[in-house]
Design an enzyme around this catalytic site. Sequence first.
Site, mmCIF file in Angstrom:
data_model
loop_
_atom_site.group_PDB
_atom_site.id
_atom_site.type_symbol
_atom_site.label_atom_id
_atom_site.label_comp_id
_atom_site.label_asym_id
_atom_site.label_seq_id
_atom_site.Cartn_x
_atom_site.Cartn_y
_atom_site.Cartn_z
ATOM 1 N N ASP A 128 -11.288 1.218 7.301
ATOM 2 C CA ASP A 128 -10.372 0.764 6.292
ATOM 3 C C ASP A 128 -9.355 1.884 5.686
ATOM 4 O O ASP A 128 -8.066 1.792 5.791
ATOM 5 C CB ASP A 128 -11.111 0.233 5.119
ATOM 6 C CG ASP A 128 -10.341 -0.272 3.962
ATOM 7 O OD1 ASP A 128 -9.375 -1.157 4.176
ATOM 8 O OD2 ASP A 128 -10.414 -0.028 2.925
ATOM 9 N N LEU A 129 -10.088 2.948 5.303
ATOM 10 C CA LEU A 129 -9.306 3.948 4.477
ATOM 11 C C LEU A 129 -8.248 4.604 5.680
ATOM 12 O O LEU A 129 -7.108 4.924 5.544
ATOM 13 C CB LEU A 129 -10.112 4.985 4.132
ATOM 14 C CG LEU A 129 -9.324 6.129 3.391
ATOM 15 C CD1 LEU A 129 -8.869 5.883 2.145
ATOM 16 C CD2 LEU A 129 -10.405 7.515 3.049
ATOM 17 N N LYS A 131 -6.642 3.373 8.271
ATOM 18 C CA LYS A 131 -5.649 2.519 8.411
ATOM 19 C C LYS A 131 -4.845 2.243 7.324
ATOM 20 O O LYS A 131 -3.398 2.489 7.323
ATOM 21 C CB LYS A 131 -6.253 0.848 8.720
ATOM 22 C CG LYS A 131 -6.880 0.990 10.319
ATOM 23 C CD LYS A 131 -7.222 -0.445 10.610
ATOM 24 C CE LYS A 131 -8.621 -0.649 10.329
ATOM 25 N NZ LYS A 131 -8.958 -1.934 10.890
ATOM 26 N N LYS A 261 -15.066 11.189 -0.945
ATOM 27 C CA LYS A 261 -16.011 10.883 -1.617
ATOM 28 C C LYS A 261 -16.792 9.461 -1.233
ATOM 29 O O LYS A 261 -16.249 8.874 -0.499
ATOM 30 C CB LYS A 261 -15.541 10.662 -3.081
ATOM 31 C CG LYS A 261 -14.546 9.318 -3.336
ATOM 32 C CD LYS A 261 -14.187 9.090 -4.534
ATOM 33 C CE LYS A 261 -14.706 7.967 -4.928
ATOM 34 N NZ LYS A 261 -13.914 6.672 -5.281
ATOM 35 N N HIS A 353 -12.329 10.836 -10.567
ATOM 36 C CA HIS A 353 -11.011 10.649 -10.906
ATOM 37 C C HIS A 353 -10.700 11.109 -12.431
ATOM 38 O O HIS A 353 -9.841 11.817 -12.579
ATOM 39 C CB HIS A 353 -10.460 9.428 -10.338
ATOM 40 C CG HIS A 353 -10.472 8.937 -9.162
ATOM 41 N ND1 HIS A 353 -10.502 9.964 -8.103
ATOM 42 C CD2 HIS A 353 -10.655 7.638 -8.369
ATOM 43 C CE1 HIS A 353 -10.824 9.058 -6.886
ATOM 44 N NE2 HIS A 353 -10.942 7.807 -7.110
ATOM 45 N N ARG A 581 -9.429 -8.530 -20.510
ATOM 46 C CA ARG A 581 -9.222 -7.375 -20.814
ATOM 47 C C ARG A 581 -10.618 -6.457 -20.930
ATOM 48 O O ARG A 581 -10.599 -5.383 -21.595
ATOM 49 C CB ARG A 581 -8.695 -7.174 -22.321
ATOM 50 C CG ARG A 581 -7.022 -7.559 -22.221
ATOM 51 C CD ARG A 581 -6.338 -7.947 -23.726
ATOM 52 N NE ARG A 581 -5.179 -8.308 -23.434
ATOM 53 C CZ ARG A 581 -3.833 -7.232 -23.449
ATOM 54 N NH1 ARG A 581 -4.083 -6.342 -23.650
ATOM 55 N NH2 ARG A 581 -2.713 -7.940 -23.398
#
Length: 604
Positions: A128-129, A131, A261, A353, A581
């Site tokens: 996935d990553l 592509k 990661k 992050h 929310r």
Amino acid sequence: MAAALYSPNHCCSSPSSLAAAAAYSNSNSSSIGFHKNIIIPFSVKRKVLGSVVLQSNCGGGHLSNAAILMQDGALATKMAATGEAPPKNLKEGLLSVPPPVERKAPIDSDVNEGKSTVSITVVGASGDLAKKKIFPALFALYYEGCLPEHFTIFGYARSKMTDAELRTMVSKTLTCRIDKRENCGEKMEQFLERCFYHSGQYDSQQNFSELDKKLKEHEAGKVSNRLFYLSIPPNIFVNAVKCASLSASAANGWTRVIVEKPFGRDSESSAALTTALKQYLQEDQIFRIDHYLGKELVENLSVLRFSNLIFEPLWSRQYIRNVQLIFSEDFGTEGRGGYFDHYGIIRDIMQNHLLQILALFAMETPVSLDAEDIRNEKVKVLRSMRPIRVDDVVVGQYKNHTKGDVSYPGYTDDKTVPKDSLTPTFAAAALFIDNARWDGVPFLMKAGKALHDKRAEIRVQFRHVPGNLYNRNVGTGLDRATNELVIRVQPDEAIYLKINNKVPGLGMRLDRSNLNLLYKARYSKEIPDAYERLLLDAIEGERRLFIRSDELDAAWALFTPVLKELEDKKIIPEYYPYGSRGPVGVHYLAARYNVKWGDLGVDE
Ligand SMILES: NC(=O)C1=CN([C@@H]2O[C@H](COP(=O)(O)OP(=O)(O)OC[C@H]3O[C@@H](n4cnc5c(N)ncnc54)[C@H](OP(=O)(O)O)[C@@H]3O)[C@@H](O)[C@H]2O)C=CC1
Ligand SMILES: O=C1O[C@H](COP(=O)(O)O)[C@@H](O)[C@H](O)[C@H]1O
């Protein structure tokens, strides 16, 4: 007229092209640049005291060569990276050359001069990553002329594929920011011709030796540099590194490995991973990626702070009341539930992050922009952080929700997630940095999936104006009248400052307005994807935006105890509807520290 030209080393090193560009720049033309002796458009042209400075599309601040056109018309190059002196016959005072932004990491001049090659192997190329992000980023770099002259890309995975099939797969996913540009089709063809595939197991030295053989054929006797991008699940990182290192390392150039990661799931597993990787690689070969560090606005954080006099003096407990680091996505873990359930949102987003952004935000002024100087300062911040109390953490998990005719699944509706999973898809936490600058300032983090909007931002709420003359005109909303600086990382990248101003007219009524730097209004150029910047940095050996092992240790040391406690005590997450929310608990957490979430206010 004299001209000083700056260019990134990998794009522009030929004196003749520099001369051409210099001549062109003197002809009153629009912005220009150069690549392989051909003039191509540049993004920026600035005048600096009579000299002309050009920046390329490939690096902006990453300048390494300066070509100086001298009065007699001769051209000399100055390697900023090596600090080589300007040519002797340069007449004093003739040029004003702004100090280059140095990249002290070794600049691969051989690569730029076409003497050597770079081979990039995407390990896990069928995934996935690869592509979604890696191949599109490589293509964007190619399109922009940022890849070295001699490069080859190999996909490596277990899936059986021919070169042609890999190219078809990649071409389908090159729907990146480049796809509507001029000559995109032609460029894509050229790019794909340089992409190849090798099928193999991740733990087979034999298969990596076969890859090595193919790489050598493409490298055609040149000095070879090799970059491996590990885009595979973490449980096979070490096997792949072992095989790549033992059987497919560059014979006479550098070998670097980008590791995705997660780097472990707690202090212990992270340390074990580091130890295992270091059996085969030196620390300076390991590029631990945190793609948030490659985002434009995160990169701009230090510029904003250290190149504007107005911010740095305010950057402390004296003026800042609280800092908020907010991440939200308006979709769930769709398709990644299996991975996610083992990690949860704290490990997925906060420990890396958001914490990286916090460290950059809060660090002291580094000695230089050198990678080690910056990372030294970040580590100090991380090591000054107070242990996180479980009471200062709110966890949530999204449940299904129906809106009109549309039904949104809950987290545990995913077949790969256990029905009784307590894994948080949302978390908020209050963190503190126990140092002189930040003593007592709450840093509130919030991250969640399946919320009402998608955003990532930093909010800095300032203190009240002491003895404010205008309190009367503000009324009871004193809280709302404090200044707030918002750095919106995505979407719609922006930096805006909320200020109080007088409503025009004869009365005296105060209003709140935004001084707004909205990137898309200010700059016509698209913002590169984070992976483009990071891949280019890895190719250039620039480590500033990658995580050093001691940073990683400090990040895990902060989060491991609280994660363990949440898991040992089986803390039940607060359930929130998909698209809402998030849990109301976040308001109580913020209220404990006299904070209001900026993104949930009336005038966000
Ligand atoms: N996808 C994303 O958005 C993000 C991913 N990451 C990280 O990037 C890395 C790659 O992610 P992603 O592409 O989503 O991963 P995938 O699950 O798509 O795996 C990548 C490739 O690895 C191989 N693979 C998958 N599972 C196994 C297994 N159990 N044993 C051996 N090989 C396997 C498969 O290739 P084949 O079968 O052909 O060998 C697969 O195509 C991971 O570490 C992930 O955590 C980080 C940030 C975002
Ligand atoms: O690392 C990750 O990041 C993505 C969000 O990245 P973005 O660049 O699209 O904001 C997140 O969806 C994913 O869960 C996480 O692993």
